[in-house]
Each structure stands twice: as C-alpha cells, then as structure tokens.
Motif scaffolding. Structure first.
Motif, mmCIF file in Angstrom:
data_model
loop_
_atom_site.group_PDB
_atom_site.id
_atom_site.type_symbol
_atom_site.label_atom_id
_atom_site.label_comp_id
_atom_site.label_asym_id
_atom_site.label_seq_id
_atom_site.Cartn_x
_atom_site.Cartn_y
_atom_site.Cartn_z
ATOM 1 N N GLU A 306 0.804 -1.226 0.000
ATOM 2 C CA GLU A 306 0.000 0.000 0.000
ATOM 3 C C GLU A 306 0.835 1.274 0.000
ATOM 4 O O GLU A 306 0.453 2.268 -0.627
ATOM 5 N N LEU A 307 1.970 1.263 0.700
ATOM 6 C CA LEU A 307 2.728 2.497 0.873
ATOM 7 C C LEU A 307 4.137 2.434 0.295
ATOM 8 O O LEU A 307 4.873 3.427 0.337
ATOM 9 N N GLY A 308 4.530 1.276 -0.222
ATOM 10 C CA GLY A 308 5.835 1.161 -0.868
ATOM 11 C C GLY A 308 7.008 1.074 0.084
ATOM 12 O O GLY A 308 8.164 1.185 -0.339
ATOM 13 N N TRP A 309 6.719 0.816 1.379
ATOM 14 C CA TRP A 309 7.826 0.735 2.344
ATOM 15 C C TRP A 309 8.361 -0.683 2.441
ATOM 16 O O TRP A 309 7.605 -1.653 2.465
ATOM 17 N N LYS A 310 9.669 -0.797 2.534
ATOM 18 C CA LYS A 310 10.320 -2.037 2.944
ATOM 19 C C LYS A 310 11.638 -1.659 3.618
ATOM 20 O O LYS A 310 12.177 -0.571 3.360
ATOM 21 N N PRO A 311 12.150 -2.504 4.495
ATOM 22 C CA PRO A 311 13.358 -2.127 5.237
ATOM 23 C C PRO A 311 14.556 -1.937 4.325
ATOM 24 O O PRO A 311 14.756 -2.699 3.364
ATOM 25 N N ALA A 312 15.367 -0.936 4.637
ATOM 26 C CA ALA A 312 16.591 -0.684 3.877
ATOM 27 C C ALA A 312 17.751 -1.522 4.396
ATOM 28 O O ALA A 312 18.688 -1.821 3.650
ATOM 29 N N GLU A 313 17.684 -1.891 5.676
ATOM 30 C CA GLU A 313 18.785 -2.621 6.307
ATOM 31 C C GLU A 313 18.498 -4.118 6.381
ATOM 32 O O GLU A 313 17.381 -4.523 6.697
ATOM 33 N N THR A 314 19.505 -4.917 6.079
ATOM 34 C CA THR A 314 19.470 -6.328 6.453
ATOM 35 C C THR A 314 19.890 -6.429 7.914
ATOM 36 O O THR A 314 20.379 -5.448 8.497
#
Length: 359
Positions: A306-314
């Motif tokens: 819905e908002l296009g967010w996903k974590p940048a860090e592993t």
C-alpha cells in the motif's frame, strides 16, 4: 507541528532526530523522563528551535489539554509506553498505568482537541498509535507470520497492556470518529537503546568482561527491525496510511536470541578484539523468563503493497551499524547506566542464574 509522546525514549528519540533531520516541521516532544527517557539522546537538538520539549506525563489530562491548546499539532504520534517484558513481570501496575490509563487519557485529550478544530483541520488530523507484535502472542515454528488480521493473544503484562491500548485506539475511531492509525512493529534495535534490552546489554557486558545472559536454550525467535527503518515506516504511515487501518512493520529478519548474541560477539571480536579468546566465551545460560513467547514473526507485505515501504537494512548491515555506534558512543552508555539501572539488571539476572543453578 506534530506532537510526539515518549520522544526521549529509544524509538521515540530516534524518530524525533530522524524527523528533524529531514523536515522543517517542528516537534513538540512530550516525555515523563522515567528511567528509560534520556535527554542526552537529544543533545544535538538543544539549540534547535524546531524541537520543543515538555516534561509531562500522558496520564495528566490537564497538562495534555494545555499542551494541545497551546501548540495546536496537526498529528499526535504516541510512542510513550513501558516496554520491557521483564519489568512488567516484576511490576505490572506501572504498565497498566502508562500503557492503558496513559493511552486512554491521551485519547480523551485528543478527542476534545480534535472536535474543536475547524472541519478542514479535523479531516487532516491523525492520531498514530505505535504498538508491538507481542500483542499477537506466540507462534509455532511452522506458523505463518503475524498479519494485521491475526487474533490478539498477549502472554505478558506488557503485551496485555499494549493490546488494551490498541483496542482503545480502535474504539475511539469507531465510537467517536477520531482519525487514528496503528502500527505494530517487531523487535527494534539500533542506536540509543536502553541497555536492559538484549543487544545493548550484550555489548555492555561483553566489553566489561561480564557474563552474557541468554534465557533458557536461546532458541526463542524474534523478527529484528533496525530502528531507522521503523522511523521511515512511521513517516510513510503518517503521510499516506489509510484512516483506521493497522500496519505491521517488520524487518524480515527472524533470528534466535542465540544467533543475535553470536552475531554481536563476532562483530566485537572483529571491531574490538579481546587479548585472548572470543566474547562468545562469556555466554551464560540463565533460567528462562516466565511465559516466554517462543517465536514472533511479522508479515509486512501490506505496508509494502500500500505504501511502498520495505526495510533498507538487512540484519547484517543493521547490527554492524549498531555495534559500531555503541563502541563510538561509550559516553552516552555510561551516562545512561545509572545506579537504578545497574541495580535492576543485577537483581534480575542474579535471580535467574540462581534459579538455574538449583534446577
């Protein structure tokens, strides 16, 4: 202006710092400054006119009414909470007061404030409630991760009080129309975390030559979320989240507690090696926490869809940043490690070690 509660705590302070580094919009930061609230975390904002700090308790309706009236925020982001499971086991009353009564009081103040706003401002206003995945209970190894529709099944006084606060927030939307949105996050880690939590506790004990306490068999699983990623998710939800929705925020990093402790030890071996041996040699197994949930895992696909967010860090990049931060900021750690904190940690883990030795 936005109003942030608990903005001197771990996640709240990271959010305030992150917000003011990227936005010209001011923050009214409301924090009671209990043991886990630390103004030293916000030292870089002392001369920033966009950061307005008010030492106040969210349970104090008169003060909350006055702050809302004076500063007229367009949104409230509610981070303030008692959050440590072990502390909730030893003293649940504080958790009921802050997490349940505090959220209720803040909702009442927000509702009165919102009702008095002009119609356009009412439509734009948001009450964003920051919660936890622990409200969903415990997963078996083969269970699907928690989704936004997973039934609540809290197992500790902490998670039960957070579940109660979630339900209150939902009720204020459906009963009174207050425009709310809720996030449920997985285990956060990163800079400025109070050293009772696993990762900073392990770092501090390792560097001090103390035992590294691991509950039970160390196989309890958590989904680890770098705090900077969590802050980015909250910004997205505030800006674009749908009214009345809940959004799960996770790192897609399921790790056992023992995996995490090993990772921290291995990084310390590389970044600040001991004269002999490995920091792993300091690992000590202690009696398990009562009612210790076996596994948490978050399905964060709704937030991405819905908002296009996903974590940048592993986990690997986030944990290295975290360990390096603690090595570079020992002064902050020393200031936080007050006598009260040391006394509590020593009592908690000494009791568990003693219990284990008699089994």
């Amino acid at each position: 202006m936005i109003l942030v509660t608990g903005g001197a705590g771990f996640i709240g302070a990271n959010f305030v710092l992150d917000w003011l580094s990227a936005s010209s919009e001011a923050v009214l930061n409301v924090d009671k400054l209990t043991y886990a609230g630390n103004l030293g975390t916000l030292k870089s904002l002392r001369s920033n006119p966009k950061h307005i700090f008010a030492r106040a308790d969210v349970c104090d309706r008169t003060v909350m009414d006055a702050l809302l009236s004076q500063h007229q925020p367009r949104a409230i982001l509610h981070f303030a909470a008692e959050s440590h499971v072990d502390r909730s086991i030893h003293g649940p009353a504080e958790f009921v007061q802050t997490n349940v009564v505090g959220t209720f009081t803040l909702l009442e103040a927000a509702l009165a404030y919102w009702k008095a706003l002009p119609v356009a401002d009412q439509a734009a206003f948001r009450f964003l409630h920051v919660s936890t995945d622990e409200v969903f209970g415990s997963l078996s190894p083969d269970d699907a991760p928690f989704s936004e529709t997973t039934p609540y099944a809290p197992n500790s006084p902490y998670s039960a009080t957070k579940a109660a606060s979630d339900h209150l927030v939902r009720a204020y939307l459906h009963t009174y129309g207050l425009p709310v949105v809720t996030t449920n996050c997985s285990n956060n880690y990163g800079p400025y975390q109070f050293p009772e939590k696993l990762i900073p506790l392990v770092i501090g004990n390792a560097l001090s030559g103390k035992p590294l306490p691991v509950y039970g068999d160390g196989r309890n699983i958590r989904d680890w979320l770098y705090v900077g990623d969590h802050c980015a998710a909250i910004r997205e939800v505030l800006a674009h989240g749908r009214l009345g929705e809940t959004y799960n925020v996770g790192g897609w990093n399921e790790k056992t507690n023992l995996d995490v402790v090993h990772a921290v030890c291995d990084l310390l071996d590389r970044l600040k090696a001991k004269p002999a041996g490995s920091y792993r040699d300091q690992i000590t197994y202690v009696a398990d926490r009562p009612g210790h949930d076996r596994r948490y895992a978050i399905d964060a696909r709704k937030l991405e869809r819905e908002l296009g967010w996903k974590p940048a860090e592993t986990f690997e990049t986030g944990i290295e940043k975290t360990v390096q931060w603690y090595l570079d900021n020992q002064e902050w750690v020393d200031e936080v490690a007050s006598g009260e904190y040391r006394k509590w940690v020593e009592a908690n883990y000494a009791l568990r070690a003693s219990t284990l030795s008699t089994q």
